[in-house]
Design an enzyme around this catalytic site. Sequence first.
Site, PDB file in Angstrom:
ATOM      1  CG  HIS A  26     -47.548  -0.174  13.653  1.00  0.00           C
ATOM      2  ND1 HIS A  26     -48.336  -0.361  14.876  1.00  0.00           N
ATOM      3  CD2 HIS A  26     -46.372  -0.182  14.196  1.00  0.00           C
ATOM      4  CE1 HIS A  26     -48.001  -0.738  15.861  1.00  0.00           C
ATOM      5  NE2 HIS A  26     -46.748  -0.843  15.603  1.00  0.00           N
ATOM      6  CD  GLN A  34     -46.172   2.813  17.908  1.00  0.00           C
ATOM      7  OE1 GLN A  34     -45.644   3.856  18.224  1.00  0.00           O
ATOM      8  NE2 GLN A  34     -45.304   1.580  18.043  1.00  0.00           N
ATOM      9  CG  ASN A  88     -48.959  -9.088  16.253  1.00  0.00           C
ATOM     10  OD1 ASN A  88     -49.569  -9.271  17.118  1.00  0.00           O
ATOM     11  ND2 ASN A  88     -48.054 -10.189  16.120  1.00  0.00           N
ATOM     12  CB  ALA A  89     -49.855  -3.453  14.001  1.00  0.00           C
ATOM     13  CD  GLU A  95     -43.061  -0.007  16.565  1.00  0.00           C
ATOM     14  OE1 GLU A  95     -43.873  -0.815  16.018  1.00  0.00           O
ATOM     15  OE2 GLU A  95     -42.369   0.031  17.497  1.00  0.00           O
ATOM     16  CG  ASP A 111     -42.905  -4.859  20.203  1.00  0.00           C
ATOM     17  OD1 ASP A 111     -42.457  -3.730  20.320  1.00  0.00           O
ATOM     18  OD2 ASP A 111     -44.023  -4.873  19.605  1.00  0.00           O
TER      19      ASP A 111
END
Length: 380
Positions: A191, A137, A215-216, A125, A270
Amino acid sequence: MIIKSKRIYITGVFTPAEIEVENGKIISILPYEAKEADLDYGNLRIVPGFIDIHCHGAYGFDTDTADEAGLRKWTKGIVQEGVTGFLATTLTQFHDVLDKALRNVAKVHDADDYEGAKILGVHFEGPYLDMKHKGAQPPEAIVAPSVEEFKQYQSAANGLIKVMTMACEHDKDFALTKYASQNGVVVSMGHSDTSFSDALLAVANGARSITHTYNAMTPFNHRENGLVGCALRLHDLYSEIICDCNHSTPEALNIFFKTKDPDKCIMISDALMCKGFKPGEVFDFGGHDVVIYPDGSAHLVVEKNLAGSTMKINEGLRNLVERALVPFDVAINSCTINPARLLKMDDHIGRIVAGYDADMVVLEDDYSVKQTFVKGKPQL
């Protein structure tokens, strides 16, 4: 060894049966009371072992810390939640850190003397992410996608990178997307600040999955559908989802599972290194402090945004069935056969079928784990 129960999960149905195990494999599924059982679990449910393809660590260990003892403690510990196989997941970091992390996973995996859940590979990731949707991140380590650099990472991992999360819109001419997907690596969009149309192009160039849906990423809007819209609209696309009811509400989970092809939904934890610890404790997360909230979620101390979870997979199963009202067969498949299919390992894990690895979980009615079997070996 003969294992029996009145509720063994076989292809969407609970049935009374006996499971005959030999040398780590299921060799036969027998009629109930066909033979004298070594282990009788009465009316408890026996389901396939859980597979978590996106988890960063637990019990104080993070994949990026590259600690052999910590990784061994992790594999041994997560059988308590029914996990029999997982992808050790990295976090965006500088090249030297990721190189060491990948070599550590490969070392333990190849030694083949660790206990507990099987290391099925690595989920890589980052660091090829979008800055706007970086989530927790570390931004200082995010870089542009590079085929040559990825080759170095895969070499360090001894070929164990099975899934890679990346923002494909930053991949010039989709070079890494194409290279990875054509060389046995699942490219998962995440992301990401991509539009729906650009996400389609990424899929056309090899992307096969979406990382922690909702998410993201670019959200769904009825005029701008975003990456969330791509996850919900493209039924052939696998999509992960965190089922802790913190990253997404039970209602959002319900919508996801009702909209997607049920064969393409994948539950993930996660989970971070802080799994197994109490609320209020603080941990280092790629050079940034995270703290556990009372609801079990982990947040960056300074920015406050979600950093990951401390969820156990058996708790995620309970959340899906009891809170999100997802049918049991759909929920259980999302953490067993579906991730096995994504990894192209569904010929030997993910189901209770003759010829498969004897990876199984015995569940109490409250979803707590009574026993976990990894290749037929009791773990608890």
